[in-house]
Design a protein around this motif. Structure first.
Motif, PDB file in Angstrom:
ATOM      1  N   ALA A  60       0.857  -1.186   0.000  1.00  0.00           N
ATOM      2  CA  ALA A  60       0.000   0.000   0.000  1.00  0.00           C
ATOM      3  C   ALA A  60       0.894   1.236   0.000  1.00  0.00           C
ATOM      4  CB  ALA A  60      -0.921   0.016   1.220  1.00  0.00           C
ATOM      5  N   ALA A  61       0.676   2.119  -0.965  1.00  0.00           N
ATOM      6  CA  ALA A  61       1.521   3.308  -1.076  1.00  0.00           C
ATOM      7  C   ALA A  61       0.783   4.383  -1.865  1.00  0.00           C
ATOM      8  CB  ALA A  61       2.847   2.971  -1.779  1.00  0.00           C
ATOM      9  N   SER A  62       1.101   5.635  -1.576  1.00  0.00           N
ATOM     10  CA  SER A  62       0.573   6.750  -2.360  1.00  0.00           C
ATOM     11  C   SER A  62       1.360   6.866  -3.661  1.00  0.00           C
ATOM     12  CB  SER A  62       0.711   8.056  -1.573  1.00  0.00           C
ATOM     13  OG  SER A  62       2.085   8.391  -1.421  1.00  0.00           O
ATOM     14  N   PHE A 104      -3.167   4.065  -1.149  1.00  0.00           N
ATOM     15  CA  PHE A 104      -3.045   4.355   0.274  1.00  0.00           C
ATOM     16  C   PHE A 104      -4.354   4.871   0.847  1.00  0.00           C
ATOM     17  CE2 PHE A 104       0.092   4.405   3.505  1.00  0.00           C
ATOM     18  CZ  PHE A 104      -0.173   5.462   4.363  1.00  0.00           C
ATOM     19  N   THR A 105      -5.209   5.385  -0.013  1.00  0.00           N
ATOM     20  CA  THR A 105      -6.492   5.940   0.416  1.00  0.00           C
ATOM     21  C   THR A 105      -7.618   5.028  -0.031  1.00  0.00           C
ATOM     22  OG1 THR A 105      -6.600   7.248  -1.625  1.00  0.00           O
ATOM     23  CG2 THR A 105      -5.631   8.302   0.304  1.00  0.00           C
ATOM     24  N   ARG A 106      -8.810   5.360   0.442  1.00  0.00           N
ATOM     25  CA  ARG A 106     -10.041   4.645   0.078  1.00  0.00           C
ATOM     26  C   ARG A 106     -10.033   3.192   0.560  1.00  0.00           C
ATOM     27  NH1 ARG A 106      -8.710   7.499  -4.323  1.00  0.00           N
ATOM     28  NH2 ARG A 106      -7.994   5.676  -5.465  1.00  0.00           N
ATOM     29  N   ILE A 127      -2.713  -6.888   2.787  1.00  0.00           N
ATOM     30  CA  ILE A 127      -1.589  -6.027   2.440  1.00  0.00           C
ATOM     31  C   ILE A 127      -0.380  -6.528   3.219  1.00  0.00           C
ATOM     32  CG2 ILE A 127      -0.625  -3.700   2.725  1.00  0.00           C
ATOM     33  CD1 ILE A 127      -3.387  -2.606   2.133  1.00  0.00           C
ATOM     34  N   ASP A 128       0.736  -6.705   2.530  1.00  0.00           N
ATOM     35  CA  ASP A 128       1.948  -7.196   3.185  1.00  0.00           C
ATOM     36  C   ASP A 128       2.706  -6.085   3.883  1.00  0.00           C
ATOM     37  OD1 ASP A 128       1.892 -10.026   2.345  1.00  0.00           O
ATOM     38  OD2 ASP A 128       2.032  -9.174   0.330  1.00  0.00           O
ATOM     39  N   ASP A 153       8.834  11.713   8.910  1.00  0.00           N
ATOM     40  CA  ASP A 153       9.443  10.397   8.712  1.00  0.00           C
ATOM     41  C   ASP A 153       8.563   9.532   7.823  1.00  0.00           C
ATOM     42  OD1 ASP A 153      11.524  11.075  10.332  1.00  0.00           O
ATOM     43  OD2 ASP A 153      10.965   9.764  12.001  1.00  0.00           O
ATOM     44  N   VAL A 154       9.189   8.828   6.900  1.00  0.00           N
ATOM     45  CA  VAL A 154       8.505   7.817   6.087  1.00  0.00           C
ATOM     46  C   VAL A 154       8.964   6.449   6.581  1.00  0.00           C
ATOM     47  CG1 VAL A 154       8.224   6.836   3.781  1.00  0.00           C
ATOM     48  CG2 VAL A 154       8.318   9.321   4.088  1.00  0.00           C
ATOM     49  N   ARG A 155       7.999   5.564   6.804  1.00  0.00           N
ATOM     50  CA  ARG A 155       8.305   4.249   7.355  1.00  0.00           C
ATOM     51  C   ARG A 155       7.578   3.167   6.557  1.00  0.00           C
ATOM     52  NH1 ARG A 155      10.717   5.323  12.250  1.00  0.00           N
ATOM     53  NH2 ARG A 155      10.853   3.095  12.708  1.00  0.00           N
ATOM     54  N   SER A 156       8.155   1.981   6.558  1.00  0.00           N
ATOM     55  CA  SER A 156       7.427   0.795   6.093  1.00  0.00           C
ATOM     56  C   SER A 156       6.761   0.168   7.306  1.00  0.00           C
ATOM     57  CB  SER A 156       8.368  -0.194   5.401  1.00  0.00           C
ATOM     58  OG  SER A 156       9.413  -0.582   6.280  1.00  0.00           O
TER      59      SER A 156
END
Length: 326
Positions: free
Chosen positions: A103-105, A134-136, A148-149, A292-295
């Motif tokens: 899941a990603a924008s 990432f939305t909806r 989602i992994d 911060d961006v994270r997995s």
């Protein structure tokens, strides 16, 4: 009808888990290599044992009941633990035909996925990637259910049932099209512009300070530092107009072309735009915070060889963003 665990058929849980993930008896039967009638019979038995309908057939698929949603996470976790313990699956990235769902924008997709795919082409040529928006979606629910992994984004609160890795951090800048005169960007100059910003559903009910909360998971949805912007342009004083709010980033370059608009975007995305289209990048005339961006993944996947490999590959694909950031 009620039953005890001593005579419970664990295969029923595999059927339940497959239907929960696929929301379809047909697709669940294909996934399990069973007939549709066998899956339907297993569901009937499980409904009798648990005294609940579990799934309701609708025009959009098999929709789970509240009881099904409540047990879905523990069932998935238990099955995952059994698979890992017994060693039913071994993962060799060079030969494994796995599919991972991320899941990603569009922002994260543009920055991370090209490098991720280049790594896969060399090291895991049979691994496929599915990108979910990432939305909806209820992101926390999809992670809980195993649909989602891993998710890539900025998160305010992370419940204990999820794990995460730091990927990179960024701040915002202003991008303008070629028709704008280039000069020092002051607050006065910014106040004369019409702005574009991106909101990934941040205006929906329940959003707080630019974050949307779902089942304890707070994900960033308002993709600019609105608080800093409003401090710089307080109501009643010098102000600037937010003329366009978009649900995604990748339309911005086209909308900047031959218009009077400017856009607030993440710094690494602005650099990506500038490599392919004629835009100018300007520092904002007020201090904005870094994000911060994270997995993010469900803790039940920690220790699974295939997912540990996936997290490592995502980290490698994003590491250039750490080096390039000031």
């Amino acid at each position: 009808m009620t039953g005890t665990f001593s005579n419970f058929d664990l295969n029923l849980l595999r059927v339940f888990d497959a239907v929960m993930q696929e929301r379809s008896v047909l697709r669940a039967s294909q996934k399990l290599f069973l007939s549709q009638s066998a899956v339907s019979h297993a569901l009937k038995r499980l409904r009798e044992i648990l005294d609940d309908e579990l799934f309701v057939r609708t025009a959009t698929g098999m929709q789970p009941t509240a009881r099904a949603l409540a047990i879905a996470g523990p069932v998935r976790q238990a099955l995952g633990s059994l698979e890992a313990t017994i060693g039913l699956q071994t993962f060799d990235p060079g030969t494994s035909p796995r599919t991972f769902t991320i899941a990603a924008s569009d922002f994260m997709t543009q920055l991370v996925m090209p490098r991720l795919l280049r790594i896969l082409a060399v090291e895991a040529p049979q691994v496929d990637i599915v990108i979910r928006p990432f939305t909806r979606i209820d992101l926390a629910e999809q992670l809980d259910l195993g649909r989602i992994d891993v998710a890539i984004g900025t998160f305010a609160t992370v419940p204990p049932r999820f794990s995460s890795d730091y990927l990179f951090d960024y701040d915002d800048v202003l991008v303008m099209g070629p028709s704008h005169p280039v000069g020092e960007m002051t607050r006065e100059a910014l106040s004369r512009l019409s702005l574009m910003v991106v909101s990934l559903g941040g205006d929906q009910e329940g959003a707080v300070d630019g974050y949307t909360s779902e089942r304890g998971l707070g994900r960033r949805s308002e993709m600019y530092d609105r608080a800093a912007f409003e401090r710089a342009f307080p109501q009643g004083g010098q102000s600037t107009r937010v003329a366009v709010a978009l649900p995604h980033f990748l339309a911005i370059p086209a909308l900047l072309d031959d218009t009077s608009l400017a856009a607030i975007v993440p710094r690494p995305l602005a650099a990506s735009f500038a490599r392919t289209v004629p835009v100018s990048i300007h520092e904002l005339p007020y201090p904005a915070r870094r994000f911060d961006v994270r997995s993010l993944w469900h803790e039940r996947l920690t220790g699974d060889d295939s997912h540990e490999w996936l997290h490592g590959v995502i980290g490698r694909a994003a590491c250039y963003l750490r080096k390039d950031m000031p």
